[in-house]
Design an enzyme around this catalytic site. Sequence first.
Site, PDB file in Angstrom:
ATOM      1  N   LYS A 118       0.817  -1.215   0.000  1.00 25.23           N
ATOM      2  CA  LYS A 118       0.000   0.000   0.000  1.00 25.23           C
ATOM      3  C   LYS A 118       0.852   1.268   0.000  1.00 25.23           C
ATOM      4  O   LYS A 118       0.369   2.334  -0.369  1.00 25.23           O
ATOM      5  CB  LYS A 118      -0.974  -0.035   1.162  1.00 25.23           C
ATOM      6  CG  LYS A 118      -2.025  -1.122   0.950  1.00 25.23           C
ATOM      7  CD  LYS A 118      -3.035  -1.187   2.050  1.00 25.23           C
ATOM      8  CE  LYS A 118      -4.112  -2.217   1.747  1.00 25.23           C
ATOM      9  NZ  LYS A 118      -3.577  -3.613   1.814  1.00 25.23           N
TER      10      LYS A 118
HETATM   11  C1  LIG Z   1      -4.293  -4.627   1.299  1.00 23.95           C
HETATM   12  C2  LIG Z   1      -3.555  -5.873   1.117  1.00 23.95           C
HETATM   13  C3  LIG Z   1      -4.012  -6.860   0.243  1.00 23.95           C
HETATM   14  C4  LIG Z   1      -5.329  -6.745  -0.503  1.00 23.95           C
HETATM   15  O1  LIG Z   1      -5.295  -5.734  -1.479  1.00 23.95           O
HETATM   16  P1  LIG Z   1      -6.681  -5.124  -2.037  1.00 23.95           P
HETATM   17  O2  LIG Z   1      -6.259  -4.009  -2.900  1.00 23.95           O
HETATM   18  O3  LIG Z   1      -7.430  -4.648  -0.823  1.00 23.95           O
HETATM   19  O4  LIG Z   1      -7.380  -6.201  -2.726  1.00 23.95           O
HETATM   20  C5  LIG Z   1      -3.241  -7.995   0.079  1.00 23.95           C
HETATM   21  N1  LIG Z   1      -2.090  -8.163   0.755  1.00 23.95           N
HETATM   22  C6  LIG Z   1      -1.620  -7.226   1.620  1.00 23.95           C
HETATM   23  C7  LIG Z   1      -0.367  -7.483   2.347  1.00 23.95           C
HETATM   24  C8  LIG Z   1      -2.331  -6.053   1.816  1.00 23.95           C
HETATM   25  O5  LIG Z   1      -1.863  -5.148   2.668  1.00 23.95           O
END
Ligand SMILES: *Cc1c(COP(=O)(O)O)cnc(C)c1O
Length: 502
Positions: A118
């Site tokens: 993120k």
């Molecule tokens: C947020 C997250 C996801 C999922 O991603 P989305 O965009 O919400 O589908 C998967 N793995 C990790 C480590 C995350 O932080």
Amino acid sequence: MKYISTRSKIKPITSAEAILQGLAPDGGLFVPEKIPKVKLDEIDALKEKSYEEISAWLLGKYLTDYTADELGECAELAYNWFDVHARVPVSILIQDPSNPVAPVGNMELWHGPTSAFKDVALQMLPHLMRMALQKVGETKKILILVATSGDTGKAALAGFADVPQTKIMVFYPEDGVSKIQRLQMVTQAGDNVNVTAVRGNFDDAQTGVKKIFGDKKIRAELDKLGVKLSSANSINWGRLVPQIAYYFSGYVELVKANQIQLGDKIIISVPTGNFGNILAAYYALKMGLPVKKLICASNMNNVLTEFFATGTYNRKREFYKTITPSMDILISSNLERLLYHESGGDFRQINRYMGELNSRGKYTVDKSLKSRLDKIFHAEYVSEDDTRLFIKRIYDSFKYLIDTHTAVSICALSKYSGRTNDLTPVLNASTASPYKFTGAVLEALEKSAEGVDDLDQLALLNKVTNSKIPKNLAALSAAQILHSDVCDKDEMPERVLKFAAK
Ligand SMILES: *Cc1c(COP(=O)(O)O)cnc(C)c1O
């Protein structure tokens, strides 16, 4: 390029406005009026570019009210903090062409300041917002409200801390995040930040935040305080668009590593929660990136697996807490954007589906929409045991350590190729450093972490695997706890007003 809503006909707005508003006034999500196309020779030219340049190039396709210089500046400021020069490197896990298993390029999206994917978007968003405020002549403060299943919270806090004209408030489910995720959040410094635990699960926190966004009375009260709400959740277009860039860079990395030739199709596998990351891959595909299939990987919370198999989205089901907490989600908000695009922009239909989801907890898409989705997506879900098994298997085969979320998408891939014998080369979205989920990773490697403190687990994993502890995590043991607020979900509005007035 202008932006419209998934749920009704609204006056098209600029990307700066869409980024500041977060959610459309009718409760829908902002989508681009049309998806820009990219030719193969443009993709070829990316081979010579840095990640920052690829990012600015991609943003320029969608954020047409920003100048190229502004986007270049955003990319520089965002990715400066990443701990490897490549920013988003791709590790090739299977290189032997005689091996009857397709090569897997593991795209490491976790070299940012909080060790999760993120960061790629959340290091960028504050700069996009800061510039957007100038563009629309906004003088009010922006209050960013975030509901997090773990990683978004810290990444948003790190991105927004002490950014002028902004405040940030993060709600996380009290028992729904790992200890390290919690520590990362509650130790966040900054004069403009608040972190509050909610008694409940992620959907409680997310529903609470959504309600506040839809509540005219609260908005009016905030307005009196000189504060406007916005979101940094992956429903914000400014969160989504920076993610599209790495699918292009990942593709080009596979070309540069001689795993594919320019124009060859690849499979992309994504561990999915709120459907943001995989939606970015969908945009890349629609833009012209050669992609054969998108694999939507889920854990035991397999609402999306069922949806892609049957066409029915049913959120009324048991909720599991798993070793992949960032995927413990029953309402994948960004799916709405996919349905909008694949229904040919039929907002009436989307409005009906979302209304049914709200009132009855489920909806079923019509046959023609379902068959269009089938051409692009394949969905699999993975058990806890298989998640651990794949961490061990990948480590034993390659001496390469992956986290639980990454293991889910690699396991989903293997299920897919088992079903289809498809040997198309793969780009796997690796979403977190294994050091964010040490307990489960150690257990997968058959090293007991029982009774070992979370922070000591970092050292233990380091000792067992001789891999590097990310700097930001190594620093946690010395960091001071600054936030200890807890509330019920009904109390969220008053907490927001209190922080806004501060
Ligand atoms: C947020 C997250 C996801 C999922 O991603 P989305 O965009 O919400 O589908 C998967 N793995 C990790 C480590 C995350 O932080």
